[in-house]
Enzyme design. Structure first.
Site, PDB file in Angstrom:
ATOM      1  N   GLU A   1     -45.462  33.276  97.402  1.00 11.38           N
ATOM      2  CA  GLU A   1     -45.423  33.200  98.871  1.00 11.38           C
ATOM      3  C   GLU A   1     -44.121  32.604  99.409  1.00 11.38           C
ATOM      4  OE1 GLU A   1     -48.716  31.068 100.676  1.00 11.38           O
ATOM      5  OE2 GLU A   1     -47.919  31.354 102.684  1.00 11.38           O
TER       6      GLU A   1
ATOM      7  N   LYS B   1     -46.811  37.509  98.894  1.00 14.08           N
ATOM      8  CA  LYS B   1     -47.352  37.089 100.200  1.00 14.08           C
ATOM      9  C   LYS B   1     -46.188  36.653 101.080  1.00 14.08           C
ATOM     10  CE  LYS B   1     -50.522  33.749 102.317  1.00 14.08           C
ATOM     11  NZ  LYS B   1     -51.850  33.158 102.229  1.00 14.08           N
TER      12      LYS B   1
HETATM   13  P1  13P Z   1     -51.442  31.561 107.886  1.00 17.48           P
HETATM   14  O1  13P Z   1     -51.983  32.971 107.828  1.00 17.48           O
HETATM   15  O2  13P Z   1     -52.178  30.686 108.859  1.00 17.48           O
HETATM   16  O3  13P Z   1     -49.955  31.521 108.032  1.00 17.48           O
HETATM   17  O4  13P Z   1     -51.745  30.901 106.489  1.00 17.48           O
HETATM   18  C1  13P Z   1     -51.487  31.588 105.331  1.00 17.48           C
HETATM   19  C2  13P Z   1     -51.244  30.636 104.244  1.00 17.48           C
HETATM   20  O5  13P Z   1     -51.890  30.690 103.228  1.00 17.48           O
HETATM   21  C3  13P Z   1     -50.182  29.649 104.405  1.00 17.48           C
HETATM   22  O6  13P Z   1     -49.810  29.195 103.169  1.00 17.48           O
END
Ligand code: 13P
Length: 345
Positions: A178, A220
């Site tokens: 991510e 992500k």
């Molecule tokens: P949000 O969709 O609220 O940005 O959160 C996703 C997430 O896992 C942040 O690490």
């Protein structure tokens, strides 16, 4: 089952078309902040009750393939005494776990961060796996300003993300990688595109260096979007186009699935952006969601910590889950926002 077979089994579920991931892995300080904003007291029990309510929403497993949990939740049992990971398994939904330990200042940068949590990670993964987790998440963040993201922050976070991903795969755990270019700031969508390109590029360079098998990761990313405080708000079409352009340039086709974070977009925006991207022809990856706020905001506000509101909150949650499921197939329309869609199978 061999480690490779485990990775293959997990990724095949997580990349199911029309399904996404619920990020319910807010750390205790973060969920407390979100609860407080809508007047809910944050205790171990309210956090458990809230998350149990979400996963028990009727129809949950039609739209959600996996749930990212915070460690506290992985260690909790539902009101019926069933561990969360097992309750999810009963629904045919995979349990994931946030394994990073948050952000720390990256020395010799101005206000930039690196994510920590690599020390002892193999041992922690073995423990999480024994408790039923089959995938993991690690988040790196980047800020946009005149001088950031710096090359140092880009390189350091990419290296750490890749080390995390390699360690996960060795343990038979699918890593969610991510990289989040933050929406905070006054930047334009063009500035976000210019910042996102080297960030994603560096992440894939590092994954290659660390011999991470791209077939068994979930990417992500943040979308390419104008800053929250920008005077020039990008349109839905601009966001979809710029995001697909950057991803095409940086993400190999071997990656099976891209599941976006919502990052502070409204629930409706996050759905509209996802759907339009899925209307682009010949995308090489499954393109879906891994939202926290954009799936939960209405449900949390409706719930208010009251058992009398559970049904209404579950309906609000399923509406977002279903609309995002449609968006993951490019089938969402704005007019659906007004429909009582949670009741339609
Ligand atoms: P949000 O969709 O609220 O940005 O959160 C996703 C997430 O896992 C942040 O690490």
């Amino acid at each position: 089952m061999s480690v490779m077979q485990e990775l293959a089994a997990t990724i095949s579920v997580l990349s199911s078309r029309g399904k996404g991931i619920l990020a319910a892995d807010e750390s205790t300080p973060t969920i407390t902040k979100r609860f407080q904003a809508v007047g809910i007291e944050s205790t171990e029990d309210t956090r458990r009750a809230y998350r149990e309510m979400l996963i028990n929403a009727p129809g949950f497993n039609q739209y959600v393939a996996g749930v990212i949990l915070f460690e506290e939740t992985l260690n909790q049992t539902t009101s019926k005494g069933v561990p969360f990971a097992q309750a999810l398994k009963g629904l045919g939904v995979l349990a994931g776990i946030k394994v990073d330990k948050g952000l720390v200042h990256l020395a010799n940068t101005v206000d930039e961060n690196v994510t920590q949590g690599l020390d002892g990670l193999p041992e922690r993964l073995a423990e999480y796996k024994a408790k039923g987790a089959s995938f993991a998440k690690w988040r790196a963040t980047y800020t946009i300003s005149a001088t950031t993201p710096s090359q140092l922050a880009i390189d350091t976070n990419a290296e750490v993300l890749a080390r995390y991903a390699a360690i996960c795969q060795e343990a038979g755990i699918v890593p969610i990688v991510e990289p989040e270019v933050l929406i905070d700031g006054e930047h334009t969508i063009e500035q976000c595109e210019a910042a996102s390109l080297p960030v994603f590029q560096a992440v894939f360079d590092a994954l290659y260096r660390h011999k991470v098998k791209l077939e068994y990761i979930v990417l992500k990313p943040s979308m390419v979007i104008s800053g929250k405080g920008s005077a020039q708000k990008a349109t839905v079409a601009q966001v979809a186009e710029a995001t697909v352009r950057v991803l095409r340039r940086t993400v190999p086709a071997a990656v099976p699935t891209i599941n976006f974070l919502s990052g502070g977009q409204s629930s409706e925006q996050a759905t509209a952006h996802l759907s339009l991207m899925n209307q682009t022809s010949n995308l090489p990856w499954n393109v879906s969601f891994s939202y926290a706020r954009a799936l939960q905001d209405y449900a949390m506000k409706t719930w208010q910590g009251q058992s009398a509101n559970v049904e209404a909150a579950q309906k609000a949650f399923i509406k977002r889950a279903r609309l995002n499921s449609l968006a993951a197939k490019g089938e969402y329309k704005e007019s659906m926002e007004k429909e009582d869609i949670s009741l339609v199978a």
